[in-house]
Design a protein around this motif. Structure first.
Motif, PDB file in Angstrom:
ATOM      1  N   VAL A   1       7.434  -8.846  -4.921  1.00 13.15           N
ATOM      2  CA  VAL A   1       6.051  -8.629  -4.466  1.00 13.15           C
ATOM      3  C   VAL A   1       5.035  -9.522  -5.177  1.00 13.15           C
ATOM      4  CG1 VAL A   1       5.587  -6.617  -5.962  1.00 13.15           C
ATOM      5  CG2 VAL A   1       4.382  -6.830  -3.808  1.00 13.15           C
ATOM      6  N   SER A   2       5.261  -9.857  -6.428  1.00 10.76           N
ATOM      7  CA  SER A   2       4.274 -10.699  -7.113  1.00 10.76           C
ATOM      8  C   SER A   2       4.222 -12.088  -6.500  1.00 10.76           C
ATOM      9  CB  SER A   2       4.576 -10.787  -8.613  1.00 10.76           C
ATOM     10  OG  SER A   2       4.275  -9.557  -9.226  1.00 10.76           O
TER      11      SER A   2
ATOM     12  N   ARG B   1       6.069  -8.633 -13.615  1.00  6.92           N
ATOM     13  CA  ARG B   1       4.921  -8.500 -12.713  1.00  6.92           C
ATOM     14  C   ARG B   1       3.597  -8.636 -13.472  1.00  6.92           C
ATOM     15  NH1 ARG B   1       4.369  -3.889  -9.081  1.00  6.92           N
ATOM     16  NH2 ARG B   1       5.772  -2.581 -10.281  1.00  6.92           N
TER      17      ARG B   1
ATOM     18  N   SER C   1       2.421 -11.803  -3.165  1.00  2.00           N
ATOM     19  CA  SER C   1       0.975 -11.539  -3.297  1.00  2.00           C
ATOM     20  C   SER C   1       0.235 -12.710  -3.942  1.00  2.00           C
ATOM     21  CB  SER C   1       0.724 -10.233  -4.047  1.00  2.00           C
ATOM     22  OG  SER C   1       1.326 -10.270  -5.303  1.00  2.00           O
TER      23      SER C   1
ATOM     24  N   TYR D   1       0.630  -5.059  -0.003  1.00  2.00           N
ATOM     25  CA  TYR D   1       1.370  -6.244  -0.468  1.00  2.00           C
ATOM     26  C   TYR D   1       2.877  -5.986  -0.430  1.00  2.00           C
ATOM     27  CZ  TYR D   1      -3.077  -8.279  -1.718  1.00  2.00           C
ATOM     28  OH  TYR D   1      -4.340  -8.797  -1.631  1.00  2.00           O
ATOM     29  N   ARG D   2       3.267  -4.758  -0.723  1.00  2.00           N
ATOM     30  CA  ARG D   2       4.692  -4.419  -0.675  1.00  2.00           C
ATOM     31  C   ARG D   2       5.212  -4.472   0.769  1.00  2.00           C
ATOM     32  NH1 ARG D   2       6.885  -1.242  -5.115  1.00  2.00           N
ATOM     33  NH2 ARG D   2       5.439  -1.300  -6.872  1.00  2.00           N
TER      34      ARG D   2
ATOM     35  N   THR E   1      -3.642  -0.443  -2.163  1.00  2.00           N
ATOM     36  CA  THR E   1      -3.508  -1.828  -1.676  1.00  2.00           C
ATOM     37  C   THR E   1      -2.165  -2.438  -2.096  1.00  2.00           C
ATOM     38  OG1 THR E   1      -4.607  -2.808  -3.622  1.00  2.00           O
ATOM     39  CG2 THR E   1      -6.002  -2.215  -1.734  1.00  2.00           C
ATOM     40  N   GLY E   2      -1.569  -1.908  -3.167  1.00  2.00           N
ATOM     41  CA  GLY E   2      -0.240  -2.386  -3.568  1.00  2.00           C
ATOM     42  C   GLY E   2       0.759  -2.158  -2.445  1.00  2.00           C
TER      43      GLY E   2
ATOM     44  N   GLY F   1      -5.603  -1.283  -7.029  1.00  2.00           N
ATOM     45  CA  GLY F   1      -4.875  -2.545  -6.891  1.00  2.00           C
ATOM     46  C   GLY F   1      -5.017  -3.408  -8.123  1.00  2.00           C
ATOM     47  N   ARG F   2      -5.222  -4.723  -7.889  1.00  4.00           N
ATOM     48  CA  ARG F   2      -5.342  -5.662  -9.011  1.00  4.00           C
ATOM     49  C   ARG F   2      -6.662  -6.426  -8.976  1.00  4.00           C
ATOM     50  NH1 ARG F   2      -1.246  -3.336  -8.893  1.00  4.00           N
ATOM     51  NH2 ARG F   2       0.746  -3.752  -9.916  1.00  4.00           N
ATOM     52  N   ASP F   3      -7.266  -6.514  -7.775  1.00  2.00           N
ATOM     53  CA  ASP F   3      -8.469  -7.353  -7.622  1.00  2.00           C
ATOM     54  C   ASP F   3      -9.582  -6.589  -6.904  1.00  2.00           C
ATOM     55  OD1 ASP F   3      -7.189  -7.071  -5.200  1.00  2.00           O
ATOM     56  OD2 ASP F   3      -7.580  -9.113  -4.525  1.00  2.00           O
ATOM     57  N   ILE F   4      -9.533  -5.280  -6.974  1.00  4.50           N
ATOM     58  CA  ILE F   4     -10.497  -4.498  -6.175  1.00  4.50           C
ATOM     59  C   ILE F   4     -11.921  -4.642  -6.745  1.00  4.50           C
ATOM     60  CG2 ILE F   4     -10.971  -2.257  -5.084  1.00  4.50           C
ATOM     61  CD1 ILE F   4      -8.179  -3.561  -4.434  1.00  4.50           C
TER      62      ILE F   4
ATOM     63  N   ARG G   1      -3.329 -12.982   0.721  1.00 13.10           N
ATOM     64  CA  ARG G   1      -4.472 -12.309   0.064  1.00 13.10           C
ATOM     65  C   ARG G   1      -5.699 -12.293   0.981  1.00 13.10           C
ATOM     66  NH1 ARG G   1      -2.785 -10.838  -4.612  1.00 13.10           N
ATOM     67  NH2 ARG G   1      -4.684  -9.630  -4.812  1.00 13.10           N
TER      68      ARG G   1
ATOM     69  N   ASP H   1       1.128 -11.357 -12.246  1.00 13.79           N
ATOM     70  CA  ASP H   1      -0.137 -10.860 -11.680  1.00 13.79           C
ATOM     71  C   ASP H   1      -1.350 -11.363 -12.469  1.00 13.79           C
ATOM     72  OD1 ASP H   1       1.413  -9.517  -9.839  1.00 13.79           O
ATOM     73  OD2 ASP H   1       1.197  -7.541 -10.759  1.00 13.79           O
TER      74      ASP H   1
ATOM     75  N   ARG I   1      -1.439 -15.725 -11.882  1.00  9.40           N
ATOM     76  CA  ARG I   1      -1.463 -16.447 -10.602  1.00  9.40           C
ATOM     77  C   ARG I   1      -2.836 -17.111 -10.416  1.00  9.40           C
ATOM     78  NH1 ARG I   1      -1.351 -10.899  -7.668  1.00  9.40           N
ATOM     79  NH2 ARG I   1      -3.552 -10.396  -7.727  1.00  9.40           N
TER      80      ARG I   1
HETATM   81  O1   DC Z   1       0.194  -1.315  -7.308  1.00  7.87           O
HETATM   82  P1   DC Z   1       1.625  -1.788  -7.013  1.00  7.87           P
HETATM   83  O2   DC Z   1       2.502  -1.840  -8.230  1.00  7.87           O
HETATM   84  O3   DC Z   1       2.271  -1.042  -5.896  1.00  7.87           O
HETATM   85  O4   DC Z   1       1.452  -3.298  -6.505  1.00  7.87           O
HETATM   86  C1   DC Z   1       2.545  -4.101  -6.152  1.00  7.87           C
HETATM   87  C2   DC Z   1       2.225  -5.574  -6.374  1.00  7.87           C
HETATM   88  O5   DC Z   1       1.256  -6.005  -5.419  1.00  7.87           O
HETATM   89  C3   DC Z   1       1.669  -5.949  -7.729  1.00  7.87           C
HETATM   90  O6   DC Z   1       2.686  -6.317  -8.649  1.00  7.87           O
HETATM   91  C4   DC Z   1       0.746  -7.094  -7.439  1.00  7.87           C
HETATM   92  C5   DC Z   1       0.376  -6.950  -5.994  1.00  7.87           C
HETATM   93  N1   DC Z   1      -1.009  -6.502  -5.767  1.00  7.87           N
HETATM   94  C6   DC Z   1      -1.982  -7.467  -5.759  1.00  7.87           C
HETATM   95  O7   DC Z   1      -1.703  -8.632  -6.009  1.00  7.87           O
HETATM   96  N2   DC Z   1      -3.262  -7.111  -5.471  1.00  7.87           N
HETATM   97  C7   DC Z   1      -3.590  -5.838  -5.214  1.00  7.87           C
HETATM   98  N3   DC Z   1      -4.863  -5.537  -4.915  1.00  7.87           N
HETATM   99  C8   DC Z   1      -2.592  -4.832  -5.245  1.00  7.87           C
HETATM  100  C9   DC Z   1      -1.307  -5.199  -5.539  1.00  7.87           C
END
Ligand code: DC
Length: 231
Positions: free
Chosen positions: A104-105, A185, A108, A39-40, A35-36, A134-137, A114, A189, A192
């Motif tokens: 990217v932060s 980041r 996102s 967002y990228r 999922t990153g 990812g970050r919020d899965i 989102r 992250d 936020r």
């Molecule tokens: O996993 P990554 O480093 O490629 O992710 C890039 C950025 O995307 C990360 O700094 C925060 C955002 N991100 C997010 O907010 N939610 C996700 N589910 C995945 C990534």
């Protein structure tokens, strides 16, 4: 292991989430979704369309342009992994650049971004048999995932790992730039307003500072086995 499950992998930047996620997906014959990368890809769209000003602020125009963004994952011939496509163009290399990483932060953290991406991710997981990182899965996208993993590793190790990765890809970066990007980041992250990175209450922690990719895969496979045998 007949019944497919959802494996949600969250954690800090450069903890090796995608390496272990890809490996377990391959072992289980599951779909892997990075999922990153989504967002990228949105970030790259913003950079290309002049939607980020010199102070790093994202233009409000992005909201009305979200409908013009199409993100797909496509497997290249002969490759095990999928590449990220933005509006039919392979952007796999560009989205990994330090320029994209630096913005990217902020992108996102935009609630509308989102909302759009979370909806797409939930659709991808409807049939289960999926590994998503990812970050919020585990907290937002799949709060009912059967297995949630929260990955961490020391900042020094993460910096060196990402530095070697970028160097190997021919990026001209310094260790200091990479460290600053990772620290920045992590802070953004986790702070936020919308869906900040946090460990789900029912997640298992994987600190891989001193683990090889193979050891991580075995660790994760045992967790999956325990869940599937329990059912
Ligand atoms: O996993 P990554 O480093 O490629 O992710 C890039 C950025 O995307 C990360 O700094 C925060 C955002 N991100 C997010 O907010 N939610 C996700 N589910 C995945 C990534």
């Amino acid at each position: 292991m007949n019944k497919p499950i959802i494996i949600a992998i969250d954690g800090y930047s450069s903890t090796g989430k995608s390496t272990v996620a890809k490996a377990i997906a391959q072992r289980l014959n599951y779909i892997y979704v990075d999922t990153g990368a989504m967002y990228r890809a949105v970030t790259l769209f913003c950079v290309r369309n002049g939607l980020i000003d010199s102070s790093g602020k994202i233009s409000d125009r992005l909201k009305s342009m979200l409908k013009d963004i199409n993100i797909e994952f496509r497997k290249s011939a002969g490759s095990e992994t999928a590449d990220t496509y933005l509006n039919n163009e392979n952007v796999e290399k560009e989205i990994r650049s330090i320029e994209t990483a630096n913005h990217v932060s902020a992108v996102s953290a935009v609630p509308e971004v989102r909302e759009l991406l979370v909806r797409q991710q939930q659709l991808m997981g409807q049939a289960k048999g999926i590994v998503m990182d990812g970050r919020d899965i585990g907290t937002v996208v799949f709060p009912d995932a059967e297995l949630k993993v929260f990955m961490t590793a020391s900042p020094e190790i993460r910096t060196l790992r990402r530095f070697s990765e970028l160097k190997a890809k021919g990026e001209n970066v310094t260790v200091d730039e990479v460290r600053k990007n990772i620290e920045g980041r992590d802070f953004k992250d986790t702070h936020r307003e919308v869906s900040p990175l946090k460990q789900a209450a029912d997640a298992v922690v994987l600190d891989n500072s001193n683990m090889t990719p193979k050891e991580q895969l075995e660790w994760l496979y045992e967790k999956v086995k325990a869940i599937c045998e329990h059912d």
